[in-house]
Design a protein around this motif. Structure first.
Motif, PDB file in Angstrom:
ATOM      1  N   THR A 183      15.312 -63.648 -55.791  1.00  0.00           N
ATOM      2  CA  THR A 183      16.271 -62.548 -55.701  1.00  0.00           C
ATOM      3  C   THR A 183      17.395 -62.910 -54.746  1.00  0.00           C
ATOM      4  N   ARG A 184      17.050 -63.620 -53.683  1.00  0.00           N
ATOM      5  CA  ARG A 184      18.053 -64.015 -52.689  1.00  0.00           C
ATOM      6  C   ARG A 184      18.762 -65.314 -53.053  1.00  0.00           C
ATOM      7  N   THR A 185      18.033 -66.259 -53.623  1.00  0.00           N
ATOM      8  CA  THR A 185      18.621 -67.575 -53.894  1.00  0.00           C
ATOM      9  C   THR A 185      19.262 -67.675 -55.271  1.00  0.00           C
ATOM     10  N   GLY A 186      18.864 -66.817 -56.183  1.00  0.00           N
ATOM     11  CA  GLY A 186      19.450 -66.844 -57.522  1.00  0.00           C
ATOM     12  C   GLY A 186      18.969 -67.981 -58.393  1.00  0.00           C
ATOM     13  N   HIS A 187      17.780 -68.521 -58.148  1.00  0.00           N
ATOM     14  CA  HIS A 187      17.270 -69.625 -58.975  1.00  0.00           C
ATOM     15  C   HIS A 187      16.872 -69.164 -60.370  1.00  0.00           C
ATOM     16  N   ARG A 188      16.120 -68.081 -60.434  1.00  0.00           N
ATOM     17  CA  ARG A 188      15.667 -67.592 -61.737  1.00  0.00           C
ATOM     18  C   ARG A 188      15.431 -66.092 -61.655  1.00  0.00           C
ATOM     19  N   HIS A 189      15.573 -65.454 -62.803  1.00  0.00           N
ATOM     20  CA  HIS A 189      15.282 -64.026 -62.879  1.00  0.00           C
ATOM     21  C   HIS A 189      14.828 -63.680 -64.298  1.00  0.00           C
ATOM     22  N   TRP A 190      14.289 -62.489 -64.431  1.00  0.00           N
ATOM     23  CA  TRP A 190      13.816 -62.033 -65.736  1.00  0.00           C
ATOM     24  C   TRP A 190      14.974 -61.468 -66.548  1.00  0.00           C
ATOM     25  N   ILE A 191      15.141 -61.939 -67.771  1.00  0.00           N
ATOM     26  CA  ILE A 191      16.012 -61.306 -68.752  1.00  0.00           C
ATOM     27  C   ILE A 191      15.241 -60.118 -69.321  1.00  0.00           C
ATOM     28  N   VAL A 192      13.987 -60.369 -69.672  1.00  0.00           N
ATOM     29  CA  VAL A 192      13.043 -59.323 -70.075  1.00  0.00           C
ATOM     30  C   VAL A 192      11.791 -59.557 -69.231  1.00  0.00           C
ATOM     31  N   ALA A 193      11.527 -58.651 -68.327  1.00  0.00           N
ATOM     32  CA  ALA A 193      10.372 -58.789 -67.432  1.00  0.00           C
ATOM     33  C   ALA A 193       9.085 -58.418 -68.169  1.00  0.00           C
TER      34      ALA A 193
END
Length: 153
Positions: free
Chosen positions: A117-127
């Motif tokens: 969330t802080r580094t922006g490496h990966r996130h959910w498009i669809v969690a």
């Protein structure tokens, strides 16, 4: 009454993935990342623009989406799925031309973690919300549909 503040930690997120989502996740001991070993869960990785087209095609055809991870640095999306894709060698050249990878059994898949969330490496498009994952065959069909119809899938 004390105000307790709950924090999202790698351990709590990993527990959620395991208990609620049925993802056999663990914490990588050296890196501290949350990982999933492919095997019981399949995965298909592709360039983000193609992933968006595949996602849109699935939605257009009213197919329930499963978990999709965005890897921001590499601009790729990983679709988690059931591991029901055939071990057909003729499939690999087709996917290679599209810059699409079937994640092999035993390979590590990095799941979004609190630090992301802080580094922006990966996130959910669809969690993930539960244990649902679409068939890999359905994803492959959508992928083929998008690539045979051109950029406007």
């Amino acid at each position: 009454m004390n105000n307790l503040m709950f924090t999202d930690t790698p351990a709590s997120r990993c527990a959620y993935y395991r208990r609620t989502c049925g993802l056999p996740a663990g914490i990588h001991p050296e890196a501290g990342r949350i990982i999933l070993r492919a095997g019981l869960v399949g995965a298909i990785t592709m360039p983000a623009p193609l992933g968006q087209r595949v996602r849109d095609d699935l939605l257009h055809n009213r197919i329930t989406l499963g978990p999709i991870i965005s890897h921001l640095r590499s601009r790729r999306w990983t679709f988690l799925c059931r591991p029901d894709l055939p071990n057909d060698m003729s499939l690999f050249p087709e996917l290679l031309r599209l810059n699409v990878t079937l994640v092999p059994p035993g390979a590590e898949i990095a799941l979004p973690a609190p630090i992301d969330t802080r580094t922006g490496h990966r996130h959910w498009i669809v969690a993930p919300r539960d244990t649902f994952r679409p068939s890999g065959l359905i994803l492959l069909t959508a992928l083929r549909s998008c690539t045979t119809r051109g950029p406007r899938c």
